[in-house]
Motif scaffolding. Sequence first.
Motif, PDB file in Angstrom:
ATOM      1  N   ALA A 129       4.690   7.692  -6.313  1.00 49.75           N
ATOM      2  CA  ALA A 129       3.021   6.915  -5.970  1.00 49.75           C
ATOM      3  C   ALA A 129       2.698   7.012  -8.417  1.00 49.75           C
ATOM      4  CB  ALA A 129       2.388   8.724  -6.556  1.00 49.75           C
ATOM      5  N   MET A 130       3.071   6.992  -8.993  1.00 50.13           N
ATOM      6  CA  MET A 130       2.676   6.589 -10.387  1.00 50.13           C
ATOM      7  C   MET A 130       2.936   5.125 -10.903  1.00 50.13           C
ATOM      8  SD  MET A 130       1.530   9.541 -11.489  1.00 50.13           S
ATOM      9  CE  MET A 130       0.828   9.366 -13.657  1.00 50.13           C
ATOM     10  N   SER A 131       3.345   4.520 -10.503  1.00 48.07           N
ATOM     11  CA  SER A 131       4.089   3.372 -10.369  1.00 48.07           C
ATOM     12  C   SER A 131       4.435   2.266  -9.033  1.00 48.07           C
ATOM     13  CB  SER A 131       5.055   2.820 -10.753  1.00 48.07           C
ATOM     14  OG  SER A 131       6.304   3.708  -9.752  1.00 48.07           O
ATOM     15  N   ASN A 132       3.966   2.810  -7.818  1.00 48.85           N
ATOM     16  CA  ASN A 132       4.070   2.222  -6.395  1.00 48.85           C
ATOM     17  C   ASN A 132       5.435   1.444  -6.546  1.00 48.85           C
ATOM     18  OD1 ASN A 132       1.750   2.901  -6.056  1.00 48.85           O
ATOM     19  ND2 ASN A 132       0.491   1.524  -6.814  1.00 48.85           N
ATOM     20  N   LYS A 133       6.313   1.874  -7.278  1.00 51.03           N
ATOM     21  CA  LYS A 133       7.981   1.056  -7.171  1.00 51.03           C
ATOM     22  C   LYS A 133       8.165   1.624  -6.028  1.00 51.03           C
ATOM     23  CE  LYS A 133       8.055  -0.517 -11.837  1.00 51.03           C
ATOM     24  NZ  LYS A 133       7.703  -2.296 -10.938  1.00 51.03           N
ATOM     25  N   VAL A 186      -4.490   7.248  -1.420  1.00 52.31           N
ATOM     26  CA  VAL A 186      -4.059   5.735  -1.911  1.00 52.31           C
ATOM     27  C   VAL A 186      -3.990   5.395  -2.377  1.00 52.31           C
ATOM     28  CG1 VAL A 186      -4.465   6.144   1.198  1.00 52.31           C
ATOM     29  CG2 VAL A 186      -6.014   5.151  -0.672  1.00 52.31           C
ATOM     30  N   SER A 187      -3.176   3.966  -2.438  1.00 46.54           N
ATOM     31  CA  SER A 187      -3.404   2.801  -3.475  1.00 46.54           C
ATOM     32  C   SER A 187      -3.084   1.604  -2.664  1.00 46.54           C
ATOM     33  CB  SER A 187      -2.431   3.290  -4.140  1.00 46.54           C
ATOM     34  OG  SER A 187      -2.309   1.681  -5.404  1.00 46.54           O
ATOM     35  N   TYR A 188      -3.481   0.726  -3.401  1.00 45.84           N
ATOM     36  CA  TYR A 188      -3.484  -0.731  -2.231  1.00 45.84           C
ATOM     37  C   TYR A 188      -3.270  -2.434  -3.609  1.00 45.84           C
ATOM     38  CZ  TYR A 188      -5.545   1.772   1.741  1.00 45.84           C
ATOM     39  OH  TYR A 188      -5.570   2.976   3.017  1.00 45.84           O
ATOM     40  N   ALA A 189      -2.103  -3.096  -2.665  1.00 44.21           N
ATOM     41  CA  ALA A 189      -2.929  -4.233  -3.726  1.00 44.21           C
ATOM     42  C   ALA A 189      -3.863  -5.279  -3.410  1.00 44.21           C
ATOM     43  CB  ALA A 189      -1.772  -4.905  -3.388  1.00 44.21           C
ATOM     44  N   ALA A 195       1.221  -1.503  -0.289  1.00 41.96           N
ATOM     45  CA  ALA A 195      -0.087   0.246   0.194  1.00 41.96           C
ATOM     46  C   ALA A 195       1.041   1.045   0.320  1.00 41.96           C
ATOM     47  CB  ALA A 195      -0.878  -0.114   1.362  1.00 41.96           C
ATOM     48  N   ARG A 196       0.114   3.032  -0.542  1.00 40.72           N
ATOM     49  CA  ARG A 196       0.459   3.897  -0.356  1.00 40.72           C
ATOM     50  C   ARG A 196       0.231   4.812  -0.372  1.00 40.72           C
ATOM     51  NH1 ARG A 196      -1.428   6.924  -3.969  1.00 40.72           N
ATOM     52  NH2 ARG A 196      -1.659   6.288  -5.623  1.00 40.72           N
ATOM     53  N   ILE A 197       0.095   5.748   0.461  1.00 37.86           N
ATOM     54  CA  ILE A 197      -0.286   6.886   0.639  1.00 37.86           C
ATOM     55  C   ILE A 197       0.761   8.330   0.179  1.00 37.86           C
ATOM     56  CG2 ILE A 197       0.447   7.248   3.185  1.00 37.86           C
ATOM     57  CD1 ILE A 197      -2.191   8.106   3.571  1.00 37.86           C
TER      58      ILE A 197
END
Length: 121
Positions: free
Chosen positions: A101-105, A58-61, A49-51
């Motif tokens: 944020a754009m790639s969650n890497k 937010v974004s989640y797997a 996850a990220r914020i």
Amino acid sequence: QVQLVESGGGLVQAGGSLRLSCVVSGLTLSNLAMGWFRQAPGKGREFVARIIWSEGGVSYAEFVKGRFSISRDIPKNTMYLQMNNLKVEDTAVYYCTPVIAMSNKPYGDSWGQGIQVTVAS
């Protein structure tokens, strides 16, 4: 100097809950996203996850959607991961890190020491 200090892990029964914390220092968080990754034994590190620190996006797997919730406390420079309905397959070492944020890497190579989460059946 960047410091990321995770806490809150432990042993829990399947279906239980834990809350992880990550205290961040040495980074200008207003320009960053922060996230959680995990690594299970014998597997690679994977995004959880990220914020986005400033606006809270937010974004989640997929495998944690509906069960985990990421948040942050801006004055405390602290990020949280509330983990509910834990499953045995959530067993891993969890890490916090800056995230693109754009790639969650991962952004750069700054990682906390990791915190063990063990879910027993």
